[in-house]
Scaffold this motif. Sequence first.
Motif, PDB file in Angstrom:
ATOM      1  N   UNK A  19       0.922  -1.231   0.033  1.00 55.97           N
ATOM      2  CA  UNK A  19       0.020  -0.196   0.003  1.00 55.97           C
ATOM      3  C   UNK A  19       0.942   1.244   0.012  1.00 55.97           C
ATOM      4  N   UNK A  20       2.008   1.095  -0.719  1.00 49.01           N
ATOM      5  CA  UNK A  20       3.097   2.316  -0.446  1.00 49.01           C
ATOM      6  C   UNK A  20       2.530   3.538  -1.441  1.00 49.01           C
ATOM      7  N   UNK A  21       3.084   4.624  -1.277  1.00 48.73           N
ATOM      8  CA  UNK A  21       2.793   5.640  -2.381  1.00 48.73           C
ATOM      9  C   UNK A  21       4.252   6.042  -2.806  1.00 48.73           C
ATOM     10  N   UNK A  22       4.375   5.828  -4.078  1.00 44.20           N
ATOM     11  CA  UNK A  22       5.729   5.917  -4.734  1.00 44.20           C
ATOM     12  C   UNK A  22       5.711   7.218  -5.445  1.00 44.20           C
ATOM     13  N   UNK A  23       6.674   8.044  -5.377  1.00 45.30           N
ATOM     14  CA  UNK A  23       6.785   9.208  -5.984  1.00 45.30           C
ATOM     15  C   UNK A  23       7.483   9.138  -7.151  1.00 45.30           C
ATOM     16  N   UNK A  24       7.193   9.378  -8.362  1.00 40.89           N
ATOM     17  CA  UNK A  24       7.835   9.399  -9.634  1.00 40.89           C
ATOM     18  C   UNK A  24       8.533  10.632  -9.940  1.00 40.89           C
ATOM     19  N   UNK A  25       9.826  10.638  -9.896  1.00 39.80           N
ATOM     20  CA  UNK A  25      10.809  11.866 -10.152  1.00 39.80           C
ATOM     21  C   UNK A  25      11.168  11.807 -11.642  1.00 39.80           C
ATOM     22  N   UNK A  26      11.033  12.823 -12.470  1.00 34.33           N
ATOM     23  CA  UNK A  26      11.482  13.005 -13.524  1.00 34.33           C
ATOM     24  C   UNK A  26      12.829  13.748 -13.466  1.00 34.33           C
ATOM     25  N   UNK A  27      13.947  13.209 -13.452  1.00 31.96           N
ATOM     26  CA  UNK A  27      15.119  13.997 -13.015  1.00 31.96           C
ATOM     27  C   UNK A  27      15.608  15.290 -13.702  1.00 31.96           C
ATOM     28  N   UNK A  28      15.125  15.259 -15.112  1.00 35.96           N
ATOM     29  CA  UNK A  28      15.436  16.434 -16.066  1.00 35.96           C
ATOM     30  C   UNK A  28      14.975  17.710 -15.310  1.00 35.96           C
ATOM     31  N   UNK A  29      13.635  17.541 -14.839  1.00 35.82           N
ATOM     32  CA  UNK A  29      12.831  18.509 -14.363  1.00 35.82           C
ATOM     33  C   UNK A  29      12.900  18.760 -12.798  1.00 35.82           C
ATOM     34  N   UNK A  30      13.491  18.064 -12.156  1.00 38.55           N
ATOM     35  CA  UNK A  30      13.422  18.206 -10.647  1.00 38.55           C
ATOM     36  C   UNK A  30      14.190  19.433 -10.092  1.00 38.55           C
ATOM     37  N   UNK A  31      15.451  19.316 -10.070  1.00 38.80           N
ATOM     38  CA  UNK A  31      16.210  20.464  -9.620  1.00 38.80           C
ATOM     39  C   UNK A  31      17.672  20.435 -10.106  1.00 38.80           C
ATOM     40  N   UNK A  32      18.151  21.462 -10.891  1.00 38.99           N
ATOM     41  CA  UNK A  32      19.426  21.464 -11.447  1.00 38.99           C
ATOM     42  C   UNK A  32      20.345  22.248 -10.513  1.00 38.99           C
ATOM     43  N   UNK A  33      21.204  21.447 -10.256  1.00 41.77           N
ATOM     44  CA  UNK A  33      22.388  22.226  -9.207  1.00 41.77           C
ATOM     45  C   UNK A  33      23.583  22.509 -10.081  1.00 41.77           C
ATOM     46  N   UNK A  34      23.881  22.276 -11.228  1.00 42.49           N
ATOM     47  CA  UNK A  34      25.282  22.458 -11.851  1.00 42.49           C
ATOM     48  C   UNK A  34      24.998  23.718 -12.983  1.00 42.49           C
ATOM     49  N   UNK A  35      23.674  24.194 -13.017  1.00 40.26           N
ATOM     50  CA  UNK A  35      23.559  25.555 -13.937  1.00 40.26           C
ATOM     51  C   UNK A  35      23.490  25.258 -15.336  1.00 40.26           C
TER      52      UNK A  35
END
Length: 555
Positions: A8-24
Amino acid sequence: MERLWWHDAVIYHVYPRSFLDTDGDGVGDLPGVRRRLPYLARLGVDALWLSPFFASPMADFGYDVSDHTAVDPLFGSLADFDELLDAAHGNGLRVLIDYVPNHTSDRHRWFRDARADPAGPRRDWYVWRDPSPGGGPPNNWITLFGDSAWTREEAGGQYYLHSFLPSMPDLNWRNPAVQEAMFDVARFWLDRGVDGFRVDCAPLIAKDPLLRDNPPAATGTSAHHRDLGGFDSQLHLHDQGHPDLHPRYRDLRALLDSYGEPGERIALGEVHEYDWPAWSRYFGRDLDELNLPINFGLLGTDWHPEAIRTTVRAILDAVPAGAVVTWVMGSHDDPRVASRVGPAQAANAMLLLLTLPGTAILYNGDELGMPDAAVPPERIRDPWGLRTPALSRDHARSPMPWSPDSPSCGFTFTGVEPWLPLTTPPGGTVRDQEADPSSLLSLTRDLLALRRASAALHGAGLAFLDSPPGVLAYTRSPGPGSPPGAGGDLLVTLNLTDQAVPLDHLLPPRPSGGPWRRVFTTARTRDAAHTGQGALAPAEGAVWSAGDGGGPHRT
């Protein structure tokens, strides 16, 4: 049956390209996902699933894999992944990653070998055929983009099969060496500690060995939840879903179960099959194939009580005894939930997703009510959208808006333009919504807390009730053996209209007598919630308790 973490988990789908940019560079990366793990932990999800971050020419944004065991520099390094995995586990989050078994990039060393040496051992790792007797492709199969699924090589004159772009040749899973090589890929990531995989395009790994033509589809019919243009001109009977795939998934399940206790490592399966008995076969006859074949039924269901009831009943009726159903309302391949159902109903969509029995997948940004982004033609990046703009998936892949104090809404820390245009939901950025107890983000956190606390929402029991027009109502019941004090039945009521609905004939009598107790509401203000003493407010969803338990209140 023993309850496992994913039941009965809730799985959070991360689309990495659009989550957070740390290298500019304007593209999200793995360090960005790691930096936002506390956000996911506060949200209350159980696991995250990462779309591909592997080495790739990015013709299809990572689904064209050129090295299955390397991280593309666009996303960081293997050390960055290891740090992300350790940090996720430290935050109590499981990690699933994409597993792309059907095809590789044409720049993968396997295909380079196959292309260079027609007599070599890797030639048969892909599907090669001579032209048809009259010349031309071996059969009439077409790609998802509506083009021929065969590309002819000038050297040697043979055709190779590709279900997607010509630069994404299909692997031949009937060659045992291919299965072993792909299982080595799985072992590589399992050895690093991942908790499982989301299997991309699960039905595609087995096609008709006779390569028979697909028959034409009847005009105006489609098995899919959205019109896929030329792809829907055929009934895809022979280019996917051949029964030979089931032994492969039994073998994959056995591999997963060999890591730790059986059932700890899992396989989600992307199964775009809308014949529900056929979809249910991916569980395996003995529940020994894919742990969680994803159903996509709700993505295309009309936002109307009868349509939702019909879809949910059909899916639950098809689930084998002891199996767990997986629900999605949003995806990186489909229009955003808030755009499909409208911003006023986005909270009800979240309530539906998180109160159905089984496992739920929550796509990043849907907890904010993100709508589809406006992507002008010159900014389209999706290869599908470049061919057919109306089918572009870019609109659902807009970067996450984290804060209101920069032009990129905190997605990138420099002045660089994000890879896709930004959109801000009506409730504002993450920071805005975290400070607003009436926001959809705050509502989602409260709902996830209720889900964790309620035995009824962990059970399998669901019964739809008769309800006024425009209202969806159902009860959820605890499973047998629930601990004392865990709470009794819950009633869920969703007003899918823009009119208030009196409660007089909506709330059924409680078996034990006395009133139902509201334990959760999507109403945004106390005035709207107060209206609910005698009515459901317009677009209000509510959860009602039949017992003294039921978890936290949101009234």
